[in-house]
Motif scaffolding. Structure first.
Motif, PDB file in Angstrom:
ATOM      1  N   UNK A  19      52.078  37.001  28.622  1.00  0.00           N
ATOM      2  CA  UNK A  19      51.571  38.259  29.662  1.00  0.00           C
ATOM      3  C   UNK A  19      50.940  37.370  31.016  1.00  0.00           C
ATOM      4  N   UNK A  20      50.367  36.792  30.417  1.00  0.00           N
ATOM      5  CA  UNK A  20      49.735  36.024  31.678  1.00  0.00           C
ATOM      6  C   UNK A  20      50.902  35.999  32.354  1.00  0.00           C
ATOM      7  N   UNK A  54      34.221  38.004  32.876  1.00  0.00           N
ATOM      8  CA  UNK A  54      33.150  37.277  32.415  1.00  0.00           C
ATOM      9  C   UNK A  54      33.816  37.131  31.162  1.00  0.00           C
ATOM     10  N   UNK A  55      34.766  38.077  30.763  1.00  0.00           N
ATOM     11  CA  UNK A  55      35.616  37.404  29.400  1.00  0.00           C
ATOM     12  C   UNK A  55      35.989  36.777  28.845  1.00  0.00           C
ATOM     13  N   UNK A  56      37.194  37.417  30.555  1.00  0.00           N
ATOM     14  CA  UNK A  56      38.457  36.286  30.873  1.00  0.00           C
ATOM     15  C   UNK A  56      37.777  35.304  31.208  1.00  0.00           C
ATOM     16  N   UNK A  57      36.481  35.004  32.222  1.00  0.00           N
ATOM     17  CA  UNK A  57      36.615  33.245  32.260  1.00  0.00           C
ATOM     18  C   UNK A  57      35.851  32.856  30.994  1.00  0.00           C
ATOM     19  N   UNK A  58      35.529  32.999  30.458  1.00  0.00           N
ATOM     20  CA  UNK A  58      35.110  32.701  28.625  1.00  0.00           C
ATOM     21  C   UNK A  58      35.609  32.622  27.624  1.00  0.00           C
ATOM     22  N   UNK A 117      44.695  33.154  34.747  1.00  0.00           N
ATOM     23  CA  UNK A 117      44.860  34.362  35.377  1.00  0.00           C
ATOM     24  C   UNK A 117      43.408  35.269  35.395  1.00  0.00           C
ATOM     25  N   UNK A 118      42.172  35.421  34.951  1.00  0.00           N
ATOM     26  CA  UNK A 118      41.393  35.641  35.754  1.00  0.00           C
ATOM     27  C   UNK A 118      40.670  35.404  36.808  1.00  0.00           C
ATOM     28  N   UNK A 119      40.992  33.918  36.752  1.00  0.00           N
ATOM     29  CA  UNK A 119      40.832  33.263  38.403  1.00  0.00           C
ATOM     30  C   UNK A 119      41.661  34.054  39.278  1.00  0.00           C
ATOM     31  N   UNK A 120      42.981  33.527  39.149  1.00  0.00           N
ATOM     32  CA  UNK A 120      43.628  34.548  40.010  1.00  0.00           C
ATOM     33  C   UNK A 120      43.236  36.230  40.744  1.00  0.00           C
TER      34      UNK A 120
END
Length: 252
Positions: free
Chosen positions: A15-16, A43-47, A56-59
Motif C-alpha cells: 500500500x505504501x 502524527x500517527x504515521x510518524x509514530x 510514506x508519511x515523511x514523503x
C-alpha cells in the motif's frame, strides 16, 4: 487509505509503495496532501511501528518543504513537529532517520528556497535567517526544544521510556550531522535558558550542548572520532560563521 495505514497490523509495504508512486510527481503539492479525505494523520504515521508507514508519511510531509507557507502550516502543528524530531533521533531504521533528516532540514530552509537558498557545496551547509515559523517551532518551542536535549543527553540513558546509551549515541551523531548544515548565530546562543541550564549549558545554546556537553568522548571511541570530525567541519575555512574561541580551545 490515509485512515487505514496507521492502524494496519500486517505488512503495509504494498500500500505504501503505491502511495509513494502516486505522490512522487512534483505536481502533487502539499495543498493536495492536505485535501486528502479523511485527512492524513501525520502524527500517527510518524509514530507507527512499521518503517514503511513512517517513510510514506515523511514523503507526504516532505511536500511542504518547497514553499515557506506550506512549511509554516507544518510549523503550526506542534504535535507533528515533535513526532518528526522524535522519529529522526530515535528510530533504529537508518532509512527512516535519513528521510526524517531530509524532511526536517527541508522544512527549516523552506523560506530560503523561496528566494534561492545559498549552500556551501563541500558541506551542503545552508545560510539561514533563523526567523521562519518552522525554525521558531523547533528551537523556541519549549517542549520540542527540550526533547532534543532529552533524547541526546546521556544523563537520561536507561530511564523509564528513554533510549539506551548506545541508541543515544546514534541520536547524538544525527544531531551533530544536522548542526553542521544549519550552523548560525542563533543556535550558538541561548534560546530557552530554562531548558539549556538543565543540561549544563551556560551561554552557547544547542551548539554548546552538542559540542561540549553531550558526548562522552573519554569512554566512547566512536563518538570521540565523530566529535573530532564535527569540529573539523566547523573549523574548515569555508565555514566562516564559526568563531574559534571555545571550540578551538576544547581538548579532545
Amino acid at each position: 487509505m490515509a485512515e487505514l495505514l496507521p492502524t494496519l497490523q500486517q505488512d503495509p509495504t504494498p500500500a505504501t509503495s503505491l502511495i509513494e508512486i502516486l505522490v512522487r510527481p512534483a505536481s502533487y503539492t502539499f495543498a493536495r496532501v492536505l485535501d486528502i479525505n479523511p485527512p492524513v494523520d501525520f502524527t500517527a504515521g510518524l509514530k507507527a511501528l512499521f518503517p514503511a508507514i513512517n517513510l510514506v508519511t515523511l514523503s507526504l510531509l516532505e511536500k511542504a518543504k518547497f514553499k515557506s507557507s506550506d512549511a509554516g502550516i507544518v510549523a503550526g502543528k506542534p504535535e507533528v513537529v515533535a513526532a518528526l524530531i522524535e522519529l529522526w533521533l530515535s528510530t533504529s531504521n537508518t532509512a527512516v532517520s535519513s528521510k526524517a533528516h531530509t524532511v526536517l532540514l527541508g522544512l527549516l530552509i523552506a523560506g530560503e528556497r523561496d528566494q534561492g537558498v545559498t549552500t556551501t557545496s563541500s558541506q551542503d551547509r545552508y545560510d539561514l535567517p533563523a526567523q521562519s515559523l518552522m525554525w521558531r517551532r523547533v528551537f523556541r518551542d519549549k517542549d520540542i526544544y527540550e526533547s532534543i536535549f532529552r533524547i541526546c543527553s546521556l544523563t537520561t540513558a536507561g530511564h523509564n521510556g528513554e533510549l539506551s546509551k548506545r541508541d543515544k549515541t546514534v541520536a547524538q551523531a544525527r544531531l551533530l550531522d544536522l548542526l553542521v548544515k544549519i550552523d548560525c548565530e542563533s543556535i550558538r546562543r541561548p534560546q530557552i535558558p530554562e531548558v539549556e541550564s538543565r543540561y549544563g549549558v551556560k551561554e552557547g545554546g544547542l551548539m554548546e550542548f552538542a559540542a561540549l556537553k553531550m558526548v562522552d568522548y573519554e569512554d566512547d571511541v566512536l563518538m570521540h572520532m565523530t566529535l573530532i570530525d564535527f569540529f573539523a567541519d566547523l573549523l574548515k575555512p569555508e565555514h566562516s560563521v564559526v568563531e574559534t574561541g571555545d571550540f578551538a580551545s576544547y581538548q579532545l
